[in-house]
Design a protein around this motif. Sequence first.
Motif, PDB file in Angstrom:
ATOM      1  N   ARG A 203       0.844  -1.196   0.000  1.00 31.13           N
ATOM      2  CA  ARG A 203       0.000   0.000   0.000  1.00 31.13           C
ATOM      3  C   ARG A 203       0.881   1.247   0.000  1.00 31.13           C
ATOM      4  NH1 ARG A 203      -2.283   2.843   3.900  1.00 31.13           N
ATOM      5  NH2 ARG A 203      -1.516   1.458   5.539  1.00 31.13           N
ATOM      6  N   GLN A 207       0.705   2.701  -3.653  1.00 28.87           N
ATOM      7  CA  GLN A 207      -0.464   3.585  -3.617  1.00 28.87           C
ATOM      8  C   GLN A 207      -0.127   4.956  -3.069  1.00 28.87           C
ATOM      9  OE1 GLN A 207      -3.930   1.559  -1.766  1.00 28.87           O
ATOM     10  NE2 GLN A 207      -4.437   1.459  -3.930  1.00 28.87           N
TER      11      GLN A 207
ATOM     12  N   SER B  77      -4.513  -1.278 -10.157  1.00 28.67           N
ATOM     13  CA  SER B  77      -3.227  -0.904  -9.576  1.00 28.67           C
ATOM     14  C   SER B  77      -2.431  -2.151  -9.206  1.00 28.67           C
ATOM     15  CB  SER B  77      -3.435  -0.051  -8.326  1.00 28.67           C
ATOM     16  OG  SER B  77      -3.888  -0.872  -7.269  1.00 28.67           O
ATOM     17  N   HIS B  79      -0.943  -2.667  -6.491  1.00 32.68           N
ATOM     18  CA  HIS B  79      -1.353  -3.037  -5.133  1.00 32.68           C
ATOM     19  C   HIS B  79      -2.570  -3.959  -5.147  1.00 32.68           C
ATOM     20  CE1 HIS B  79      -2.134  -2.732  -0.854  1.00 32.68           C
ATOM     21  NE2 HIS B  79      -3.363  -2.343  -1.118  1.00 32.68           N
ATOM     22  N   ASP B  80      -3.558  -3.644  -5.995  1.00 33.34           N
ATOM     23  CA  ASP B  80      -4.759  -4.475  -6.067  1.00 33.34           C
ATOM     24  C   ASP B  80      -4.452  -5.860  -6.637  1.00 33.34           C
ATOM     25  OD1 ASP B  80      -6.358  -2.587  -4.924  1.00 33.34           O
ATOM     26  OD2 ASP B  80      -7.006  -1.710  -6.832  1.00 33.34           O
TER      27      ASP B  80
END
Lengths: 208, 208
Positions: A203, A207, B77, B79-80
């Motif tokens: 994260r 992100q 993303s 991250h996802d």
Amino acid sequence: MRMAELSRESGVAVPTIKYYQREGLLPPGELTSPNQARYTATHVRRLRLVRALLEIGGLSVAGVREVLAAIDDPTTSTHDILGLAQHGLPMAKLEVSDDDRAWAMERIETAAAERGWQPHPESPVIEAIVGVLCAFRQVGHEWALDALDLYAEAADLVADADVTAVARLGRTEAIVEGAVVGTVLGDALLAALRRLAHAEASRKLFQA
Amino acid sequence: MRMAELSRESGVAVPTIKYYQREGLLPPGELTSPNQARYTATHVRRLRLVRALLEIGGLSVAGVREVLAAIDDPTTSTHDILGLAQHGLPMAKLEVSDDDRAWAMERIETAAAERGWQPHPESPVIEAIVGVLCAFRQVGHEWALDALDLYAEAADLVADADVTAVARLGRTEAIVEGAVVGTVLGDALLAALRRLAHAEASRKLFQA
């Protein structure tokens, strides 16, 4: 206490207790009549240990017998008993070539030296580490081993706490039971926490 | 390259490659004649990823399909995608009572707050941690959780290094493959190193 109470107290079913006795994992009770025996707190403790070794640790019956014999021999050190219990824990093994083994051993020796560890080269744990390092190499992800030192540091961090806590359990039987439960469930705990930490790190990095 | 070369290059047998294609895990090659197709480096990379997810990660075919769809969707993303891959990794689960769950969640929240983690309460990883904490409690070894903060610190130590290293792999496909390989083999590495560290700590404490 009678067999029925021993079963209630320990949470182990009567047929299972009888099986353990036939396998020499639990001493007989004191006979009070030809077909009745009395059991004590010692039996309850031994039963707990046997179950932890068999069901949580996944040791074989022969492996459990060896650990119990070591516990019952007053000349064996706690360190040796812990070694026996640990070496009975199942660990993944991998066939590796001589070349791969030499490469892995060199990396392990460097990391061990950095932490001041003096491992036995023939320990099954070293064999397991050799297997994992070679698995990384075989799938083309050797880069992951750049963090080997950090992994060893993390292992040290928890292992010191584990052994200190386990030593406080006092009685050798309790120490061995605690070590097996702590080793096996601790693996699962560390793996799950690492996934949580991965999610946090991802994260932050992807992100931000 | 032809199918035979794709198989040699990737180390995946031809029937397996065809199975992956039928399951939608590998795009078809470019047809050069009615029964011959040409494959490229993209296919080799995708095959490596599919194998890592299936065989090292133990993801289901449906899970792999989901990860691949996320990779191929430019709006997802990294991250996802990492989250999807991670949530597909098999983790032990345990039935727990409401009381046990509340107790475990409180301990997890305290440890997470200490590290500045903000986990999703419904994440499967939290579920796995709840299960392990309750397992410790159920077998009467709650004392081991006094070291929960240290375990979280150790997890953080390696996870930061993991994610930083994996991010350097560049392409999303390589990052996801690296994350799965690193997560699964890293678990095994950490577990084996922890046993080695246990042996050292035991030697120091019990043989001093």
